[in-house]
Design an enzyme around this catalytic site. Structure first.
Site, PDB file in Angstrom:
ATOM      1  N   HIS A 109      39.820  44.505  45.992  1.00  0.00           N
ATOM      2  CA  HIS A 109      38.792  43.567  46.482  1.00  0.00           C
ATOM      3  C   HIS A 109      37.630  44.247  47.214  1.00  0.00           C
ATOM      4  O   HIS A 109      37.149  43.751  48.239  1.00  0.00           O
ATOM      5  CB  HIS A 109      39.418  42.520  47.401  1.00  0.00           C
ATOM      6  CG  HIS A 109      40.347  41.565  46.710  1.00  0.00           C
ATOM      7  ND1 HIS A 109      40.221  41.206  45.388  1.00  0.00           N
ATOM      8  CD2 HIS A 109      41.419  40.875  47.184  1.00  0.00           C
ATOM      9  CE1 HIS A 109      41.186  40.334  45.083  1.00  0.00           C
ATOM     10  NE2 HIS A 109      41.917  40.120  46.140  1.00  0.00           N
ATOM     11  N   HIS A 178      37.971  33.732  46.820  1.00  0.00           N
ATOM     12  CA  HIS A 178      39.408  33.886  47.047  1.00  0.00           C
ATOM     13  C   HIS A 178      39.962  32.745  47.911  1.00  0.00           C
ATOM     14  O   HIS A 178      40.684  32.989  48.874  1.00  0.00           O
ATOM     15  CB  HIS A 178      39.669  35.247  47.707  1.00  0.00           C
ATOM     16  CG  HIS A 178      41.036  35.807  47.422  1.00  0.00           C
ATOM     17  ND1 HIS A 178      42.180  35.090  47.620  1.00  0.00           N
ATOM     18  CD2 HIS A 178      41.416  37.022  46.937  1.00  0.00           C
ATOM     19  CE1 HIS A 178      43.226  35.841  47.296  1.00  0.00           C
ATOM     20  NE2 HIS A 178      42.781  37.023  46.868  1.00  0.00           N
ATOM     21  N   GLU A 309      41.577  32.718  40.866  1.00  0.00           N
ATOM     22  CA  GLU A 309      40.402  33.569  41.050  1.00  0.00           C
ATOM     23  C   GLU A 309      39.800  33.917  39.689  1.00  0.00           C
ATOM     24  O   GLU A 309      40.347  34.719  38.945  1.00  0.00           O
ATOM     25  CB  GLU A 309      40.802  34.851  41.788  1.00  0.00           C
ATOM     26  CG  GLU A 309      41.506  34.621  43.114  1.00  0.00           C
ATOM     27  CD  GLU A 309      42.395  35.800  43.485  1.00  0.00           C
ATOM     28  OE1 GLU A 309      41.861  36.922  43.635  1.00  0.00           O
ATOM     29  OE2 GLU A 309      43.629  35.622  43.598  1.00  0.00           O
TER      30      GLU A 309
END
Length: 344
Positions: A109, A178, A309
Site C-alpha cells: 500500500h 480501503h 478494493e
C-alpha cells in the site's frame, strides 16, 4: 440534491508539519458521507436500512489521532501502488527500484508513508470534493513526479470515487480506497450474515507472504467461486477458509461494470460495487484483533468487516502477463469506482 459542508477536524502533530485537517460532509436523501483531507479517508458512511434508519457502515475513529497512529488503512486512499509488491523491488528501463518493506518481506500500500498518511489539498465541488497532491520523484522509492487527483461525488444513492494521475517518469500506479464495511453498522461483531457475490471467473492464488504465484486460477469448483451469492460465515466454514485476502480477476475493459454485491438480510442494506478497474481485492478483516478502539468506543475483532478494493492486480509490476500497471509521461491514469446503496 447533494449538500456539501466543510469543517475543521483537527491539526496534524507538529512533527508532521502541523497542518489543518478538514472534514467534508456530503449528504443526499439516502447517504451521508464524511471524508477527511488527511489520506482522503472516508471516516463515516451512513446509509438507510429497510425501515429508513441511518447507520454508519464503515470502520474508523472519532478523532484525527486515531488515524495518524498505526491502523489498518481504515477508509483511506492507498498508493502509489495498492496491495503488495514482492520484496519491494521492480525493474524499470533497466534500473532497479527498491521500495520500503513494510509487510513481511514485501512492500504494501505505498510503503512507510503512503498516500493514506499525508495531507491533500481539497477543492469543494457542487456535489462532492476533489483532493490533489504531488507525490515527488523518489517518494517511497517510486520514480517520477506524480500529480494525483481523487474526486468523491455523491448523487442520490451512489458514491463515485474517481482517480486521475499524470507522471514525469514511467512509474507503476494502482490506487484504491480501503474502506472496511459492515452493513449491520460499524461495531457489529462480524460479517458472517452478509451475502456476497463477485463477478469473477478467476482469482490469483498467493504464496505464504500473500504475493500472487503468477497463476490465474479458475474459481469453478472452489471456495473462490462467488459468482452466485453466498452467506459468508457458512461459506468460510464449508470450505475451511480462515478468510479471504485475494484478488479476483474482473472482465477486462474500460467501461463501468457491476463487479460485486453485498446484501445484509437482517437490515435489508445492499451495496453494489461498479468499477473500470481490472481487479478487486476481497478482504475479510482477517488481521483485525479487537485491539483498536474505534468510533463510539467500538472494538473491531477479526472478520468484523469486509473490504472490496478495486485496483490493478497485486505485484503486476513484476508479472508481465498481468494487466499493465505502468503509467508513462504524456498518459493519464483514470479509473472510477461507484458504490451504490439500496435496500431489499
Amino acid at each position: 440534491m447533494t449538500t456539501v459542508r466543510r469543517e475543521a477536524f483537527g491539526r496534524m502533530p507538529p512533527e508532521e508539519g502541523g497542518g489543518e485537517v478538514e472534514k467534508f460532509v456530503l449528504q443526499s436523501d439516502s447517504v451521508r458521507v464524511e471524508i477527511l483531507s488527511f489520506g482522503c479517508i472516508v471516516a463515516t458512511l451512513e446509509t438507510k436500512d429497510r425501515d429508513g434508519q441511518f447507520s454508519d457502515i464503515v470502520l474508523g475513529f472519532d478523532t484525527l489521532e486515531g488515524y495518524t497512529r498505526k491502523h489498518p488503512f481504515f477508509g483511506a486512499v492507498v498508493g502509489r501502488v495498492a496491495n503488495r509488491i514482492a520484496r519491494g523491488r521492480f525493474s524499470l528501463d533497466g534500473k532497479e527500484c527498491q521500495l520500503f518493506i513494510n509487510n513481511g518481506p514485501n512492500s504494501l500500500h505505498g510503503g512507510a508513508k503512503g498516500f493514506d498518511k499525508v495531507l491533500w489539498s481539497p477543492q469543494v465541488l457542487p456535489n462532492g470534493v476533489r483532493f490533489f497532491r504531488l507525490s515527488p520523484d523518489g517518494e517511497e522509492g517510486y520514480p517520477g513526479d506524480l500529480k494525483v487527483w481523487v474526486t468523491y461525488t455523491l448523487t442520490g444513492r451512489e458514491l463515485a470515487i474517481n482517480y486521475q494521475a499524470q507522471t514525469s517518469k514511467t512509474t507503476p500506479i494502482s490506487l484504491t480506497n480501503h474502506s472496511y464495511f459492515n452493513l449491520a453498522g460499524q461495531g457489529s461483531r462480524d460479517v458472517y450474515d452478509h451475502e456476497i457475490s463477485i463477478e469473477a471467473d478467476s482469482y490469483l492464488p498467493v504464496d505464504d507472504t500473500k504475493i500472487p504465484t503468477g497463476e490465474v486460477a479458475a474459481v469453478q469448483g472452489t471456495g473462490f467461486d462467488l459468482r452466485q451469492p453466498v452467506e459468508l460465515g457458512k461459506h468460510l466454514q464449508k470450505f475451511h477458509l480462515d478468510g479471504f485476502d485475494h484478488n479476483f480477476c474482473l472482465h477486462q475493459g474500460q467501461d463501468r461494470r457491476l463487479v460485486a454485491r453485498v446484501f445484509h438480510p437482517p437490515t435489508g442494506r445492499t451495496m453494489e460495487v461498479h468499477t473500470t478497474q481490472p481487479g478487486i481485492q476481497f478482504y475479510t478483516g482477517n488481521n483485525l484483533d479487537g485491539s483498536l478502539k474505534g468510533k463510539g468506543a467500538a472494538t473491531y475483532p477479526k472478520h468484523s468487516a469486509l473490504c472490496l478494493e478495486t485496483q490493478n492486480w497485486p505485484d503486476a509490476v513484476n508479472k508481465p502477463h498481468f494487466p499493465n500497471v505502468l503509467l508513462h509521461p504524456g498518459e493519464e491514469y483514470n479509473h472510477t469506482t461507484w458504490l451504490v446503496f439500496n435496500t431489499a
